[in-house]
Design an enzyme around this catalytic site. Sequence first.
Site, PDB file in Angstrom:
ATOM      1  CE  LYS A 286       8.740  -2.935  -8.590  1.00 43.25           C
ATOM      2  NZ  LYS A 286       9.053  -3.601  -9.655  1.00 43.25           N
TER       3      LYS A 286
ATOM      4  CD  GLU B  35      12.397 -12.718 -13.832  1.00 46.83           C
ATOM      5  OE1 GLU B  35      12.091 -11.785 -14.170  1.00 46.83           O
ATOM      6  OE2 GLU B  35      11.852 -13.695 -12.747  1.00 46.83           O
TER       7      GLU B  35
ATOM      8  CD  GLU C  20       5.897 -11.305 -11.759  1.00 48.95           C
ATOM      9  OE1 GLU C  20       6.126 -11.082 -10.627  1.00 48.95           O
ATOM     10  OE2 GLU C  20       6.695 -11.049 -13.063  1.00 48.95           O
TER      11      GLU C  20
ATOM     12  CG  HIS D 130      13.756 -36.919 -15.593  1.00 48.71           C
ATOM     13  ND1 HIS D 130      13.899 -38.382 -15.074  1.00 48.71           N
ATOM     14  CD2 HIS D 130      14.702 -36.564 -15.990  1.00 48.71           C
ATOM     15  CE1 HIS D 130      15.135 -38.477 -15.332  1.00 48.71           C
ATOM     16  NE2 HIS D 130      15.638 -37.500 -15.847  1.00 48.71           N
TER      17      HIS D 130
ATOM     18  CE  LYS E 265       9.892  -9.785 -14.551  1.00 44.13           C
ATOM     19  NZ  LYS E 265       9.502 -10.659 -13.355  1.00 44.13           N
TER      20      LYS E 265
ATOM     21  CD1 TRP F  95      -2.518  -5.483  -4.134  1.00 39.09           C
ATOM     22  CD2 TRP F  95      -1.869  -6.452  -2.248  1.00 39.09           C
ATOM     23  NE1 TRP F  95      -2.581  -6.515  -4.391  1.00 39.09           N
ATOM     24  CE2 TRP F  95      -1.899  -7.240  -3.206  1.00 39.09           C
ATOM     25  CE3 TRP F  95      -1.159  -6.797  -1.124  1.00 39.09           C
ATOM     26  CZ2 TRP F  95      -1.519  -8.857  -3.369  1.00 39.09           C
ATOM     27  CZ3 TRP F  95      -0.907  -8.159  -1.115  1.00 39.09           C
ATOM     28  CH2 TRP F  95      -0.915  -9.155  -2.161  1.00 39.09           C
TER      29      TRP F  95
ATOM     30  NE  ARG G 141       5.175   2.627  -2.306  1.00 41.88           N
ATOM     31  CZ  ARG G 141       5.512   2.355  -1.080  1.00 41.88           C
ATOM     32  NH1 ARG G 141       4.905   1.635  -0.415  1.00 41.88           N
ATOM     33  NH2 ARG G 141       6.640   2.849  -0.760  1.00 41.88           N
TER      34      ARG G 141
ATOM     35  CG  ASN H 100       1.385   1.391   3.601  1.00 49.08           C
ATOM     36  OD1 ASN H 100       0.042   1.518   3.277  1.00 49.08           O
ATOM     37  ND2 ASN H 100       2.265   2.016   3.146  1.00 49.08           N
ATOM     38  N   GLY H 101       0.389  -2.470   5.897  1.00 54.76           N
ATOM     39  CA  GLY H 101       0.884  -3.456   6.596  1.00 54.76           C
ATOM     40  C   GLY H 101      -0.272  -4.372   7.091  1.00 54.76           C
TER      41      GLY H 101
ATOM     42  CB  CYS I  15      -0.962  -0.019   1.212  1.00 55.85           C
ATOM     43  SG  CYS I  15      -1.814  -1.635   1.464  1.00 55.85           S
TER      44      CYS I  15
END
Length: 608
Positions: free
Chosen positions: A603, A480, A487, A503, A484, A74, A27, A98-99, A2
């Site tokens: 973020k 990665e 996301e 496998h 991406k 968020w 963010r 925030n938190g 946030c």
Amino acid sequence: MCGIIGIIGQRDIAPDLFDGLKRLEYRGYDSAGICTLHDGDLKRRRAEGKLRNLGEKLQADPLPGQLGIAHTRWATHGAPTVDNAHPHATDHVALVHNGIIENFKPLREELVAEGRTFLSETDSEVVTHLISREVENGASPEEALKAVLPRLRGAFALAIIFKSHPDMMIGARLGSPLVVGHGEDGEMYLGSDALALAGLTQKICYLEEGDWTVVTRDGATVYDKDNQQVEREVSTSGASAASVEKGNYRHFMLKEIYEQPIVVAQTLQSYLRPLEEQVALPDMEFDLSTVKRVTIVACGTSSYVGMVGKYWIEQLARVSVEVDVASEYRYRDPVIEDDHLALFISQSGETADTLAALRHCKDAGATTAGIINVPTSTMAREADLLMPTHAGPEIGVASTKAFTCQLAVMAAFATNLARAKGRLTPEAEKDIVHHLSEVPAAMQQALEHDEEIEAMAGTIAKARDVLYLGRGPDYPLALEGALKLKEISYIHAEGYASGEMKHGPIALIDENVPLIVIAPSGPLFEKTVSNMHEAQARGALVVLISDAEGLKEAGDGLLATIEMPKVHPLIAPLVYAIPVQLLAYHVAVAKGTDVDQPRNLAKSVTVE
């Protein structure tokens, strides 16, 4: 994560609060709101969804007032609705948070039993009522904070305004960052980071863990966790409002992909000594030569930097390395010894899991180091050795330039450790300096293939599943690439070590599953391409990313190829990151998703 901004101003400050929220969009958020104090009343405007929705409300019904707080939320507790949006308010107090308040349920039950009414599902509203109760019982704002803060468990940054105090804000932090901004002519600010205040002031005071502050037109008085008044340095932030502009780019993510040759060059300049043909690290108070084991701890994209680092450190320095996901590290009760270096990687330097792991290691007596993009962050201040990246603010939620700058620093660290351990000759270090110096130009060459990557993106965008393959240091790059794509395009994707295909994952291969193969020519190329051919024989649509030599050896029957410059294996992960990022970007654009602010993502994750 946030975002918070608070202003004591000399004019109606709702427009400035809204501009601050726009700087905090990077963010990630799902609702937003503003509260001002005017003529003795606390007035709010809140909206779910994007900031434009809040902007429309402000345009239709403006908010006057010279004191105010604002927030991008968020969701953690409660859905992203207007009622759950911040600021939360009572008749006496308004607050943004925030938190996470871990013990909010018993606190809420206590308050409900007293007859207090809650209008949201959030943990944050509990703090508003606790402070309000103290004020209603005759406490001053300062006395209220002293009474309430010890009752809160979890992580928080708070900005609070009081109906009875038109020229005061109070801020507090524990586990979540908060800064005080000093303006001109009696203006003062609170923000979740310096970037939030970049358009207002460059004079910043970073609150330390457990601090709380009383902010008035005359300045800020800071208290530590024991309520003792303390002095905190006021510094120049260097944050620029221009850094959150897209310029001529369609999205921040594309802008940041294209910034990589520059920011990686800036980062490498801090570590390379071309005249001495050496790689240097910042001064440290411990001897690298005594390190016998390295543990790398990080989350998400940064953990893949750690995996690449494992290859580099073990090959160059012959030091054993383990890589841990930060969210799991403490809970397996790891063995930590005196000759152990714990290395933490974070863009923000505030990632909750990574910060908790760092503190766990420090408490156990380990030496700690950090590869961090924000040198004023909590992790940067607490690590024994800070190795900064110089990526600048990264606005897109999906990390791009921070990733490659972290890789650049990791290469410098591996080289320095190898020299300290007596495993690197001057000639070998000279070669490494030469290869690292080539990275920015090679990255620029990689960017020249943007249009052909865009041309193939439409085909990938139709897929439900995509697989990525790589071997050696290119295996983390496959992970990665898959991350991406997940996301920002919401396509299911997985990355595998190429030798693991047979496998299990090869069972997923058919003509509807694109296979992205990352295979620079070199000692691992032949085996990777052999695995690729097995997939082709089963109908896979293969996109091969390699150099001209590799593409020539690979043969025909490919869906598409992306030609990279021929580079040394050491720097291949930095260069090959660019086509992986561009492919995810263009697929997401083709699908019409929100590239810079993908759903459900923030973020920086500052709660566990």
